[in-house]
Design an enzyme around this catalytic site. Structure first.
Site, PDB file in Angstrom:
ATOM      1  N   TRP A 191      11.996  -0.439  19.263  1.00 28.67           N
ATOM      2  CA  TRP A 191      11.530  -1.840  19.502  1.00 28.67           C
ATOM      3  C   TRP A 191      12.855  -3.146  19.930  1.00 28.67           C
ATOM      4  O   TRP A 191      13.431  -3.053  19.652  1.00 28.67           O
ATOM      5  CB  TRP A 191      11.154  -1.933  18.101  1.00 28.67           C
ATOM      6  N   GLU A 232       7.617   1.059  20.470  1.00 29.81           N
ATOM      7  CA  GLU A 232       6.809  -0.319  19.566  1.00 29.81           C
ATOM      8  C   GLU A 232       6.197  -1.647  20.361  1.00 29.81           C
ATOM      9  O   GLU A 232       7.348  -2.622  20.485  1.00 29.81           O
ATOM     10  CB  GLU A 232       7.977  -0.634  18.364  1.00 29.81           C
ATOM     11  N   LYS A 234       4.633  -5.802  20.005  1.00 28.09           N
ATOM     12  CA  LYS A 234       4.231  -6.651  19.485  1.00 28.09           C
ATOM     13  C   LYS A 234       3.608  -7.583  20.611  1.00 28.09           C
ATOM     14  O   LYS A 234       3.589  -8.241  20.991  1.00 28.09           O
ATOM     15  CB  LYS A 234       5.290  -7.377  18.961  1.00 28.09           C
ATOM     16  N   ASP A 265       2.685  -1.213  14.431  1.00 28.40           N
ATOM     17  CA  ASP A 265       3.164  -1.563  13.340  1.00 28.40           C
ATOM     18  C   ASP A 265       2.262  -2.436  12.853  1.00 28.40           C
ATOM     19  O   ASP A 265       1.651  -3.395  13.792  1.00 28.40           O
ATOM     20  CB  ASP A 265       3.865  -2.742  13.724  1.00 28.40           C
ATOM     21  N   HIS A 268       2.186  -6.407  13.454  1.00 27.01           N
ATOM     22  CA  HIS A 268       1.631  -6.679  15.095  1.00 27.01           C
ATOM     23  C   HIS A 268       0.327  -6.998  16.120  1.00 27.01           C
ATOM     24  O   HIS A 268       0.708  -6.934  17.276  1.00 27.01           O
ATOM     25  CB  HIS A 268       2.772  -5.598  15.727  1.00 27.01           C
ATOM     26  N   HIS A 292       4.090   1.955  11.750  1.00 28.95           N
ATOM     27  CA  HIS A 292       4.780   1.048  11.047  1.00 28.95           C
ATOM     28  C   HIS A 292       4.278   0.350  10.186  1.00 28.95           C
ATOM     29  O   HIS A 292       3.214  -0.813  10.323  1.00 28.95           O
ATOM     30  CB  HIS A 292       5.429   0.473  11.602  1.00 28.95           C
ATOM     31  N   ASP A 300       3.252 -12.051  10.888  1.00 29.14           N
ATOM     32  CA  ASP A 300       3.808 -10.773  11.174  1.00 29.14           C
ATOM     33  C   ASP A 300       5.399 -10.458   9.767  1.00 29.14           C
ATOM     34  O   ASP A 300       5.909 -11.116   9.809  1.00 29.14           O
ATOM     35  CB  ASP A 300       4.426 -10.642  12.226  1.00 29.14           C
ATOM     36  N   ASP A 302       6.076  -9.360   7.664  1.00 28.57           N
ATOM     37  CA  ASP A 302       6.632  -7.877   6.709  1.00 28.57           C
ATOM     38  C   ASP A 302       6.747  -8.200   5.290  1.00 28.57           C
ATOM     39  O   ASP A 302       7.476  -7.236   4.851  1.00 28.57           O
ATOM     40  CB  ASP A 302       8.069  -7.238   7.476  1.00 28.57           C
ATOM     41  N   ASP A 332       7.463  -0.129   7.173  1.00 29.82           N
ATOM     42  CA  ASP A 332       7.912  -1.241   8.052  1.00 29.82           C
ATOM     43  C   ASP A 332       7.871  -2.389   7.277  1.00 29.82           C
ATOM     44  O   ASP A 332       6.877  -3.151   7.390  1.00 29.82           O
ATOM     45  CB  ASP A 332       7.741  -1.397   9.467  1.00 29.82           C
TER      46      ASP A 332
HETATM   47  C1  RNT Z   1      10.122  -5.802  14.399  1.00 27.71           C
HETATM   48  C2  RNT Z   1       9.621  -4.536  14.384  1.00 27.71           C
HETATM   49  C3  RNT Z   1      10.935  -3.510  13.749  1.00 27.71           C
HETATM   50  C4  RNT Z   1      12.008  -4.110  12.530  1.00 27.71           C
HETATM   51  C5  RNT Z   1      12.530  -2.522  12.395  1.00 27.71           C
HETATM   52  C6  RNT Z   1      13.198  -3.623  11.310  1.00 27.71           C
HETATM   53  O1  RNT Z   1       8.843  -7.074  15.063  1.00 27.71           O
HETATM   54  O2  RNT Z   1       8.650  -4.199  13.190  1.00 27.71           O
HETATM   55  O3  RNT Z   1      10.425  -2.382  13.289  1.00 27.71           O
HETATM   56  O4  RNT Z   1      10.691  -4.414  12.007  1.00 27.71           O
HETATM   57  O5  RNT Z   1      13.014  -2.472  13.790  1.00 27.71           O
HETATM   58 ZN    ZN Z   2       8.050  -2.494  13.030  1.00 26.29          ZN
END
Ligand code: RNT
Ligand code: ZN
Length: 425
Positions: A191, A232, A234, A265, A268, A292, A300, A302, A332
């Site tokens: 990523w 990955e 986003k 993810d 994302h 993720h 986003d 998390d 994640d």
């Molecule tokens: C960032 C991505 C990525 C990170 C990690 C730490 O938006 O989600 O995967 O969260 O690599």
């Molecule tokens: Zn991620």
């Protein structure tokens, strides 16, 4: 086991639940055997707020940020492993641990990211072997002076771009060495934060540069028995609100044409867009994907994964379609405002619980109803399933896996907080 009054209650609850599910043709013992074989990849970065141990700067950069300052954060690799062990002792099943290049152990020596080697991760490998864990890996293309302007592999400057290309190449070799040492493939997920805060003029050129850089990164074939590459996408990040170079369409195309794993993810995409609906589409065209699993709140963000409708839907998609061998389940999230070990435990237990609930579903019957266009009966049954006693199955699973059931594991976390976390500087 099953001697104390609490344990006897769980045993009785399970007997009742087993009968209840049997009336639907579901065998709970078989379900729990299947469940025990599903690995979830716990991300190391929940343990230290995406910090790493290179002593570069406190902030992660790249538009990702853990918020909060709960005391007791892991400050060394040993502390991080110790915390992870505590979390894993409260999570049923055998799992994986996902580390980032910035968690290298270089013995106090400064080693640039493009010069990292498998040896710098030997302690992680030894630890994983000892604990029976698999390991996954990630290049760290953020939180570094050469990523300060928000561009890495898509940088117009060839010098900076090549530095990150070399870093990613080094990381694939590290992933391969890890997978080889552990005898189970390491998923190395790429990523990058690259993107524009404001509206760019030339999106195409940036994406073309990224495509070219990735082709160099992936030039060398690596035995998939040792390393699997994932990419990955986003939608946006802090500081890349107007355009992210590695968008969904970009990596979807890239993964398809280069035979890579696509990493979806949960945070994302557009806020009302869900990854559960994407799994069945992308797996028509790709062999394997990485997830993720995260929980975005309005963006986003998390947040720690909880047992939401979307988490359940993700698990249902994987289980109903028998995708367990094609979907690598990784987590994640990073929340620094609560006990970090509890965050790992809550998020991972929720993921496993969602998988268990999906496995407890009489899917074949539901499918028959759907194919007969009996949507009334399908809806009725799906609703009835929601109040079946899966909590009793869960408690039984925890206890028979030597892990505290609901309501018990937080005591362990609080003891650990008093005895270990409180003594950290
Ligand atoms: C960032 C991505 C990525 C990170 C990690 C730490 O938006 O989600 O995967 O969260 O690599
Ligand atoms: Zn991620």
């Amino acid at each position: 086991m099953f001697d104390t009054p609490g344990e006897k209650r769980i045993s009785r609850g399970y007997a009742y639940a087993k009968e209840a599910y049997a009336t639907l043709g579901v065998d709970t013992d078989t379900v729990l055997k299947k469940l025990a074989a599903i690995p979830v990849s716990l991300h190391c970065w929940q343990g230290d707020d995406v910090g790493g141990f290179e002593n570069l700067s406190a902030a992660s950069g790249g538009g990702i940020q853990a918020t909060g300052n709960y005391p007791g954060k892991a400050g060394t690799p040993d502390e991080l492993r110790q915390d992870a062990e505590k979390a894993l002792s409260l999570i049923p099943g055998r799992h994986r641990f996902n580390i980032h290049a910035m968690y290298a152990e270089t013995g106090g020596k400064k080693v640039e990211r493009d010069a990292l080697e498998p040896g710098h991760f030997q302690n992680w490998v030894d630890w994983a072997k000892d604990k029976g864990l698999g390991i996954d890996f990630n290049p760290t293309c953020f939180g570094h002076p050469k990523a300060d302007d928000g561009f890495t592999l898509a940088h117009y400057d060839a010098g900076i771009r090549n530095f990150w290309i070399d870093h990613c190449i080094a990381c694939r070799k590290i992933g391969a060495a890890i997978g080889k040492a552990l005898g189970v493939p390491c998923v190395t997920n790429l990523w990058i934060p690259d993107g524009y805060k404001d509206v760019p003029v030339d999106r195409y050129r940036s994406r073309e540069i990224l495509q070219g850089a990735l082709d160099v990164v992936f030039e060398e074939e690596i035995d998939p028995a040792c390393n699997l590459d994932a990419v990955e996408s986003k939608l946006f990040g802090i500081g890349s609100e107007s355009c992210v170079v590695g968008s969904h369409e970009f990596y979807m195309g890239y993964a398809l044409t280069r035979n890579k794993l696509l990493c979806l993810d949960a945070g994302h995409f557009h806020p009302t867009e869900v990854i559960s609906d994407k799994i069945s589409s992308v797996l028509l065209f790709l062999d394997e994907i990485l997830l993720h699993v995260s929980r975005g709140v309005r963006w986003d963000s998390d947040h720690v994964v909880t047992l939401t409708d979307e988490l359940r839907a993700i698990a249902e998609e994987i289980v109903r379609n028998d995708f367990l061998n094609r979907v690598h389940i990784g987590l994640d999230f990073f929340d620094a405002s609560i006990n970090r070990i509890a965050a790992w435990v809550i998020g991972t237990r929720s993921m496993i619980k969602a998988l268990m609930i999906a496995l407890l579903e009489p899917t074949a019957h539901l499918r028959e109803l759907e194919q007969a266009a009996n949507y009334t009966a399908r809806l009725a049954l799906l609703e009835e399933l929601k109040t079946l006693p899966f909590g009793a199955v869960w408690d039984y699973y925890c206890l028979s896996s030597n892990v505290p059931p609901a309501g018990a594991w937080m005591h362990d976390v609080m003891d650990y907080e008093k005895q270990v976390l409180a003594n950290r500087g």
